[in-house]
Scaffold this active site. Structure first.
Site: not given
Length: 278
Positions: A122, A142
């Site tokens: 990210e 995730e």
């Protein structure tokens, strides 16, 4: 520990424990440096990245972000992440710093090697440019940890690679190898690890050859919402049309063109003369 906005534009005055910082005249290099945990992003690193951003907001420069010891960032620090609760999530600890990095006035280059996962991915998505090595592995695992990629991947990734592939990464845990990332333009160049930073600096050099104000304004206009166009383009161009750099750079272009034309005419005249003599 540097405070979130403690930088005064001179990063050499600050002490860092999770990143290594090199400041040059036109760029700053940040190396994520927690090799014992594969450069996992923890609160301390977030705080130190905020300090870097504060300096770059006051004195805009190109930012190059890379990792140490063959890893960009393996993700957020799981030990810290496990203890975070609802109120921590609502603070947007990682998303806030990644948004701040994405909004820096000058371009951000992410130089990726090895693992670039979770929060590390990210962070890379927040950069303007991503280059890498053949060892890059990039993705967002995730959901396998019972959470979602809430620091930018859930909305940046589909803009970068398209919705079908973004869903494979976010919902099915797909991790892209370097060549796969290159094929979908998630990274735009691949270099051997020993050459990665040189390549990042070459890209920074190309940016440095442009007019800094034009680069800054172009980046802002590029990221403006669709409904702001074309008005924002016209207003931004109005600012640049009045800048001294515009007049100087365009005059230099015209002068070079005139010189090239004169040199070409002289060469043609010489060739014609030589031909007549023969």
């Amino acid at each position: 520990m540097p405070g979130q906005d403690s930088a005064d534009g001179h990063l050499g005055t600050l002490q860092f424990s999770t990143i290594l910082v090199e400041e040059r005249a036109d760029r700053v290099v940040v190396l994520l440096n927690r090799p014992d945990v594969r450069n996992a992003i923890d609160q301390q690193m977030v705080d130190e990245l905020h300090a870097v951003c504060a300096a770059l907001e006051k004195e805009p420069k190109v930012l190059i972000i890379a990792g140490t010891e063959g890893v960009f960032a393996s993700g957020a620090d799981i030990a810290q992440l496990r203890e975070r609760r609802r109120d921590d999530a609502l603070q947007g600890i990682n998303s806030t710093i990644f948004v701040r990095i994405a909004k820096l006035p000058m371009p951000v280059i992410a130089a990726l090697d090895g693992y670039c996962l979770g929060g590390g991915a990210e962070l890379a998505y927040a950069a303007d440019f991503r280059i890498g090595t053949p060892a890059v592995r990039i993705g967002n695992p995730e959901t396998g940890l019972g959470i979602l990629a809430a620091a930018g991947a859930s909305w940046r990734l589909k803009e970068l690679v398209g919705e079908p592939l973004a869903k494979e990464i976010l919902l099915a845990g797909r991790v892209l190898k370097a060549e796969e990332a290159l094929a979908v333009n998630l990274v735009t160049e691949l270099h051997e690890a020993a050459e990665l930073m040189d390549a990042a600096h070459r890209l920074a050099d190309r940016i440095a050859r442009q007019d800094p104000l034009a680069v800054r304004i172009t980046k802002s206009v590029f990221h403006a919402p669709a409904e702001a166009h074309p008005l924002i383009d016209q207003l931004a161009q109005g600012i640049l049309f009045e800048s001294q750099a515009k007049f100087d750079r365009m005059q230099n272009f015209l002068d070079r063109k005139s010189t090239d034309r004169k040199n070409s005419d002289k060469k043609n005249d010489k060739n014609t003369t030589d031909g007549t003599k023969s």
